[in-house]
Design an enzyme around this catalytic site. Structure first.
Site, PDB file in Angstrom:
ATOM      1  N   HIS A 224      -1.125  -0.335   4.944  1.00 14.61           N
ATOM      2  CA  HIS A 224      -1.234  -1.820   5.166  1.00 14.61           C
ATOM      3  C   HIS A 224      -0.488  -2.796   4.297  1.00 14.61           C
ATOM      4  O   HIS A 224      -0.243  -3.962   4.742  1.00 14.61           O
ATOM      5  CB  HIS A 224      -2.859  -2.234   5.313  1.00 14.61           C
ATOM      6  CG  HIS A 224      -3.706  -1.823   6.495  1.00 14.61           C
ATOM      7  ND1 HIS A 224      -4.761  -2.245   6.708  1.00 14.61           N
ATOM      8  CD2 HIS A 224      -3.144  -0.939   7.622  1.00 14.61           C
ATOM      9  CE1 HIS A 224      -5.045  -1.628   7.925  1.00 14.61           C
ATOM     10  NE2 HIS A 224      -4.318  -1.025   8.213  1.00 14.61           N
TER      11      HIS A 224
ATOM     12  N   ARG B 294       5.586   5.651  19.716  1.00 18.90           N
ATOM     13  CA  ARG B 294       6.445   4.852  18.668  1.00 18.90           C
ATOM     14  C   ARG B 294       7.749   5.842  17.908  1.00 18.90           C
ATOM     15  O   ARG B 294       8.657   5.240  17.886  1.00 18.90           O
ATOM     16  CB  ARG B 294       5.423   4.617  17.564  1.00 18.90           C
ATOM     17  CG  ARG B 294       4.455   3.700  18.044  1.00 18.90           C
ATOM     18  CD  ARG B 294       4.930   2.301  18.615  1.00 18.90           C
ATOM     19  NE  ARG B 294       3.977   1.286  18.888  1.00 18.90           N
ATOM     20  CZ  ARG B 294       4.006   0.679  20.371  1.00 18.90           C
ATOM     21  NH1 ARG B 294       4.897   1.107  21.250  1.00 18.90           N
ATOM     22  NH2 ARG B 294       3.207  -0.187  20.695  1.00 18.90           N
TER      23      ARG B 294
ATOM     24  N   TRP C 132       7.668  -4.062  -0.567  1.00 19.27           N
ATOM     25  CA  TRP C 132       7.392  -3.947  -2.035  1.00 19.27           C
ATOM     26  C   TRP C 132       5.900  -3.148  -2.141  1.00 19.27           C
ATOM     27  O   TRP C 132       4.916  -3.466  -1.359  1.00 19.27           O
ATOM     28  CB  TRP C 132       7.453  -4.979  -3.047  1.00 19.27           C
ATOM     29  CG  TRP C 132       8.937  -5.365  -2.814  1.00 19.27           C
ATOM     30  CD1 TRP C 132       9.432  -6.625  -2.127  1.00 19.27           C
ATOM     31  CD2 TRP C 132      10.065  -4.772  -3.145  1.00 19.27           C
ATOM     32  NE1 TRP C 132      10.741  -6.692  -2.352  1.00 19.27           N
ATOM     33  CE2 TRP C 132      11.066  -5.661  -2.666  1.00 19.27           C
ATOM     34  CE3 TRP C 132      10.525  -3.307  -3.992  1.00 19.27           C
ATOM     35  CZ2 TRP C 132      12.610  -5.341  -3.262  1.00 19.27           C
ATOM     36  CZ3 TRP C 132      11.997  -3.358  -4.437  1.00 19.27           C
ATOM     37  CH2 TRP C 132      12.880  -3.975  -3.785  1.00 19.27           C
TER      38      TRP C 132
ATOM     39  N   HIS D 248       5.161  -3.073  11.984  1.00 18.21           N
ATOM     40  CA  HIS D 248       6.062  -3.251  12.958  1.00 18.21           C
ATOM     41  C   HIS D 248       5.665  -4.538  13.979  1.00 18.21           C
ATOM     42  O   HIS D 248       4.449  -4.666  14.085  1.00 18.21           O
ATOM     43  CB  HIS D 248       6.275  -2.172  13.862  1.00 18.21           C
ATOM     44  CG  HIS D 248       7.429  -0.987  13.233  1.00 18.21           C
ATOM     45  ND1 HIS D 248       6.956  -0.094  12.492  1.00 18.21           N
ATOM     46  CD2 HIS D 248       8.509  -0.631  13.471  1.00 18.21           C
ATOM     47  CE1 HIS D 248       7.784   0.514  12.246  1.00 18.21           C
ATOM     48  NE2 HIS D 248       8.896   0.210  12.891  1.00 18.21           N
TER      49      HIS D 248
ATOM     50  N   ASP E 185       3.260  -4.585  -3.658  1.00 19.91           N
ATOM     51  CA  ASP E 185       3.231  -5.828  -4.106  1.00 19.91           C
ATOM     52  C   ASP E 185       1.635  -6.223  -3.536  1.00 19.91           C
ATOM     53  O   ASP E 185       1.296  -7.453  -3.703  1.00 19.91           O
ATOM     54  CB  ASP E 185       4.149  -6.939  -3.938  1.00 19.91           C
ATOM     55  CG  ASP E 185       4.377  -7.063  -2.460  1.00 19.91           C
ATOM     56  OD1 ASP E 185       3.615  -6.274  -1.766  1.00 19.91           O
ATOM     57  OD2 ASP E 185       5.214  -7.726  -2.030  1.00 19.91           O
TER      58      ASP E 185
ATOM     59  N   HIS F 290      -3.717   9.851  11.511  1.00 19.57           N
ATOM     60  CA  HIS F 290      -5.217   9.304  11.975  1.00 19.57           C
ATOM     61  C   HIS F 290      -6.227  10.559  12.155  1.00 19.57           C
ATOM     62  O   HIS F 290      -7.336  10.180  12.097  1.00 19.57           O
ATOM     63  CB  HIS F 290      -4.985   9.132  13.558  1.00 19.57           C
ATOM     64  CG  HIS F 290      -3.980   7.657  13.780  1.00 19.57           C
ATOM     65  ND1 HIS F 290      -2.819   7.328  13.968  1.00 19.57           N
ATOM     66  CD2 HIS F 290      -4.489   6.260  13.221  1.00 19.57           C
ATOM     67  CE1 HIS F 290      -2.230   6.250  13.991  1.00 19.57           C
ATOM     68  NE2 HIS F 290      -3.400   5.599  13.352  1.00 19.57           N
TER      69      HIS F 290
ATOM     70  N   SER G  20       0.368  -6.625  -0.817  1.00 17.90           N
ATOM     71  CA  SER G  20       0.151  -7.687   0.331  1.00 17.90           C
ATOM     72  C   SER G  20      -0.974  -7.489   1.057  1.00 17.90           C
ATOM     73  O   SER G  20      -1.062  -8.462   1.830  1.00 17.90           O
ATOM     74  CB  SER G  20       1.862  -7.709   1.096  1.00 17.90           C
ATOM     75  OG  SER G  20       1.920  -6.326   1.430  1.00 17.90           O
TER      76      SER G  20
ATOM     77  N   HIS H 126      -2.020   5.497  -6.909  1.00 18.12           N
ATOM     78  CA  HIS H 126      -1.357   6.251  -5.929  1.00 18.12           C
ATOM     79  C   HIS H 126      -0.604   7.432  -6.253  1.00 18.12           C
ATOM     80  O   HIS H 126      -0.447   8.477  -5.751  1.00 18.12           O
ATOM     81  CB  HIS H 126      -0.578   5.361  -4.769  1.00 18.12           C
ATOM     82  CG  HIS H 126      -0.320   5.915  -3.446  1.00 18.12           C
ATOM     83  ND1 HIS H 126      -0.996   6.134  -2.511  1.00 18.12           N
ATOM     84  CD2 HIS H 126       0.965   6.605  -3.307  1.00 18.12           C
ATOM     85  CE1 HIS H 126      -0.071   6.712  -1.407  1.00 18.12           C
ATOM     86  NE2 HIS H 126       0.879   6.982  -2.156  1.00 18.12           N
TER      87      HIS H 126
END
Length: 648
Positions: free
Chosen positions: A170, A489, A225, A175, A227, A402, A229, A329
Site C-alpha cells: 500500500h 491485470r 519510494w 494503479h 516513504d 492473495h 505513504s 522489511h
C-alpha cells in the site's frame, strides 16, 4: 539453469531499448561468469550459505544489467532542476510527500503520478489483443487454479507476515483505474451473480511517444519510494490533513476511547490515513502501530531538541519511521518468507554488510567505503544503474499474494495467559467492520496482535484464494473475483506469460506441463486442459504457483528473481537511505539514527503493547509463528469451525 536469454537476433538489433544501460565492471563480469559455470552443476540454493549469498550478489548484478527498463521513451519525463524548481528548500534534506526531489537531478523520478517501469524491454511487453486478453478465459483460470478447496497453511509464517506485506504494498503501488469496463465471459455453468462479470480496465497514461500506442504506460498513484505513504499520504496536502493542528509533529490519533488508541475516522467511518483501500483488521493494526511509532519518535526528538518547530520534528520523525520500516522489511520479513541460509546472510548484508550489525553500529561504514557487500546499502551512495527509478509492472505481478489470507481468525487474550476469545470470519473484520470488535471491547489491539502472531496465513500456491476474495464486496459497490482480476491485470499490462517471463530472466523453461509442476501429474493434466495443450500460454501467476518451491521459500524462484533485483534497488535508489550525506547522524540526528539502527519489529510491538513483551522474548523472528501462552498451546495455528479442543 539456462544462461542465455532466448531472443530473436533481429529484434535485438532493431530495438533500441534492448541495449543494457548498466555495464558491470571487469571483476563483476568474472564473478557472474564463474557462478554461471558453478550453477550448471549446482544451483545457488544448494551451495553452502555464504557461497550461495555471493552467488545471489552476482546474480543481482546480472539482473541489473538485463532487467531494468524505463516506462518512458525519453528521460525528459523525469524532469530537471529547471522544469521542476524546488520552492521549499527544506526538501533538500527531508522527504516530500509527493515523492519529488528524492533525486535532485531528476526531481519527478519516483513521485506520485509517474509511470511504472519494466523489468523487461517495453517492446516485448505489448498491449494484448482482446482475444489474447481473454485466452484462456480468466474466470475459468480463477475457478480452476485460484479457488480454495481446503485451506493450505504456510506453517513457517504467521498472519502478521501476511498483514505486513499488504501494509508495505500500500506504500509502494496503486494503479489508476479506467471508467471503461470489460466483460468477462462466464464459463459454462458458472453461477457468478447476475450471470455477467464486468471489471474496470487499468487506466493507461496519455500517449507521449508513438511507442506508447503499442506498449501503453500506466501511472502509479502512490509514490514509488519507501516513504511510508500508506501512513503519511502521497501528497503534501494529504500529509497536512493527517497532522491536523498538531504543533508537535505528531499524527492525529483518536485517544478518546478507554479501550485504546485508534485511527481517526471521517463522517462515513473510513480510517483517516495515507492509503485506506482494501481495509481489514490487519491494516488497522499496522497503520495504528506505526502511527504510534511516529508519535513516539516525535516525543524523543522533542525531548532532545526542545526548540525545534513542529514541522521540523515531523520531518525528522518521518525519515526515521520510513527507514525503520525499510529495515524491518529487509532483515526481518524477507528472511521469514524466504527462510534459506543464503537469504539470511544476503538480506542482512543488504542492510549491515558482511561485517554485520555489531561493527557497523560501532564504527559505521568501514574505511568509509562504498561497497554494498562490505558495509551494506545504506550510506553507500545512490546509483540508478543507468535507468530512472520506478517500481515495475513485473514487481507488482510477483506481489500478488492473495492466497496469504485465511478464511477466519482465531482471537486469544494476550493478558489472560492466551485464553481463547472467539473466532471471526475474515469478512466480518474487513472494510467498515475492521475495528468494530476492538471498539466494542471484545478484545484489545494487544490481543489481536498476539493472535496474528500465532495464526498461520495461507500458502502462496494453487487453489488457495479464500472464497470471500473471489466474491469481494467493496464499499464502492463493486463485486469482484480477485483471482480473475489478478489474471486480467497481468495480461492487460503486458506482463509476459510464464515461459517467456522465465526466458527474460535467463531461467530454464519447462518443456512439458509435468516438468513445470515438478512431476505433479494431476496438476499438469489440469493445466494442459485449461491451456489447451499450449505451455507458452500459461499465465505467469499460475505458472509460478505451480512450480516446485525451493526449500524454505514462501514463493517461487521465478518471482524471486524479480524480488531480489527490486528489493535492493528500492534502497540503492533512495538518497534518504543510500545517500552518503543523508544517511547517518547528519541527516537523521543522533537520536533518530540510533532509533533506526537499534530498533526492530519486536521493539516496536513491545513499546506500544507491553503485554506482548514476555511472549516475544523467545521469538527469533516476529513474522514466524510465536511461542504460545499457556492457554493457547492446544491451538494448531489453523482456524477451523471446531475449536472445542482449544482451552479444554
Amino acid at each position: 539453469m539456462a544462461n542465455d536469454t532466448v531472443r530473436p537476433e533481429e529484434d535485438t538489433k532493431k530495438d533500441q531499448d534492448l541495449v543494457p544501460s548498466f555495464k558491470p565492471g571487469l571483476g563483476e563480469r568474472i564473478g557472474i561468469g564463474a557462478f554461471h559455470l558453478i550453477n550448471r552443476l549446482v544451483p545457488w540454493y544448494k551451495l553452502p550459505g555464504i557461497i550461495g549469498a555471493f552467488n545471489l550478489a552476482f546474480l543481482r548484478i546480472e539482473l541489473r544489467q538485463y532487467n531494468l527498463y524505463d516506462g518512458y521513451a525519453t528521460a525528459e519525463a523525469q524532469g530537471t532542476e529547471a522544469t521542476e524548481p524546488m520552492s521549499d528548500k527544506r526538501f533538500l534534506t527531508v522527504r516530500n510527500s509527493d515523492g519529488k526531489f528524492n533525486s535532485l537531478e531528476m526531481p519527478r523520478m519516483g513521485c506520485a503520478g509517474m509511470r511504472f517501469g519494466r523489468n523487461f524491454p517495453r517492446q516485448l511487453t505489448p498491449k494484448p489483443t482482446e482475444e489474447e486478453l481473454m485466452t484462456p478465459n480468466p474466470r475459468l483460470v480463477s475457478n480452476k487454479f485460484m479457488a480454495r478447496k481446503e485451506f493450505i497453511p504456510a506453517t513457517t509464517l504467521n498472519l502478521l507476515a501476511a498483514a505486513w506485506i499488504q501494509f508495505q504494498t500500500h506504500d509502494w503501488f496503486n494503479h489508476e483505474e479506467s471508467t471503461e469496463k470489460v466483460e468477462i465471459p462466464l464459463p459454462k455453468d458458472d453461477t457468478w451473480l447476475n450471470n455477467h462479470m464486468y471489471l474496470h480496465r487499468t487506466g493507461p497514461d496519455d500517449i507521449l511517444d508513438p511507442s506508447d500506442t503499442k506498449c501503453p504506460g500506466y501511472k502509479n498513484a502512490n509514490t514509488a519510494w519507501w516513504d511510508g505513504s500508506q501512513i503519511y499520504g502521497s501528497s503534501e496536502a494529504a500529509t497536512q490533513s493527517l497532522r491536523g493542528q498538531s504543533l508537535d509533529g505528531k499524527l492525529t490519533l483518536d485517544e478518546s476511547s478507554k479501550l485504546g488508541t485508534f485511527l481517526p475516522r471521517d463522517e462515513e467511518g473510513n480510517p483517516l490515513t495515507g492509503f485506506n483501500n482494501n481495509w481489514w483488521i490487519g491494516m488497522e493494526l499496522l497503520h495504528t502501530l506505526f502511527a504510534l511509532e511516529h508519535n513516539s519518535i516525535c516525543d524523543a526528538l522533542r525531548k532532545e531538541y526542545p526548540d525545534w518547530s513542529g514541522d521540523k520534528i515531523f520531518d525528522q520523525a518521518r525519515l526515521v519511521n520510513c527507514a525503520l520500516m525499510a529495515k524491518i522489511h529487509t532483515i526481518e520479513w524477507t528472511p521469514a518468507i524466504l527462510a534459506h541460509p543464503a537469504l539470511q546472510i544476503g538480506m542482512s548484508s543488504n542492510w549491515w554488510g558482511i561485517v554485520g550489525p555489531t561493527l557497523t553500529k560501532a564504527f559505521g561504514r568501514l574505511f568509509n567505503n562504498s561497497s554494498d557487500i562490505i558495509s551494506g546499502i545504506p550510506g553507500s551512495g545512490v546509483n540508478q544503474d543507468g535507468v530512472p527509478f520506478s517500481l515495475t509492472e513485473e514487481f507488482v505481478s510477483v506481489y500478488r499474494m492473495h492466497s496469504l489470507m485465511p478464511d477466519s481468525i482465531a482471537f486469544f487474550s494476550a493478558a489472560q495467559d492466551g485464553k481463547f476469545l472467539e473466532s471471526i470470519p475474515l469478512p466480518s473484520v474487513a472494510f467498515g467492520n475492521a475495528s468494530t470488535a476492538l471498539r466494542e471491547g471484545r478484545f484489545t489491539m494487544g490481543d489481536a496482535l498476539y493472535s496474528f502472531g500465532i495464526n498461520y496465513p495461507g500458502a502462496i500456491t494453487n487453489n488457495n484464494y479464500p472464497d470471500f476474495l473471489r466474491e469481494l464486496k467493496s464499499p464502492d459497490g463493486q463485486v469482484r473475483d480477485l483471482g480473475t482480476v489478478d489474471i486480467l491485470r497481468d495480461r492487460e499490462r503486458g506482463v509476459p506469460r510464464y515461459c517467456e517471463f522465465r526466458r527474460m530472466l535467463r531461467l530454464s523453461v519447462p518443456k512439458t506441463f509435468e516438468e513445470l509442476t515438478g512431476g505433479n501429474k494431476a496438476l499438469a493434466k489440469e493445466l494442459e486442459e485449461v491451456y489447451e495443450g499450449k505451455l507458452e500460454m500459461v499465465d505467469a501467476l499460475v505458472g509460478s504457483h505451480s512450480e516446485p518451491v525451493i526449500p524454505g521459500f514462501g514463493f517461487s524462484e521465478t518471482a524471486f528473481r524479480v524480488f531480489i533485483l527490486m528489493a535492493s534497488r528500492r534502497l540503492k535508489s533512495d538518497r534518504f537511505i543510500a545517500g552518503r550525506s543523508q544517511w547517518g547522524e547528519e541527516g537523521y540526528t543522533k537520536v533518530g539514527f540510533r532509533w533506526v539502527q537499534d530498533t526492530g519489529m519486536k521493539d516496536v510491538l513491545g513499546r506500544h503493547f507491553p503485554e506482548l513483551k514476555a511472549v516475544l522474548e523467545e521469538s527469533k523472528n516476529v513474522f514466524a509463528p510465536w511461542g504460545m501462552l499457556a492457554d493457547s498451546k492446544e491451538y494448531d495455528g489453523v482456524e477451523t469451525k471446531d475449536l472445542k479442543n482449544v482451552n479444554k
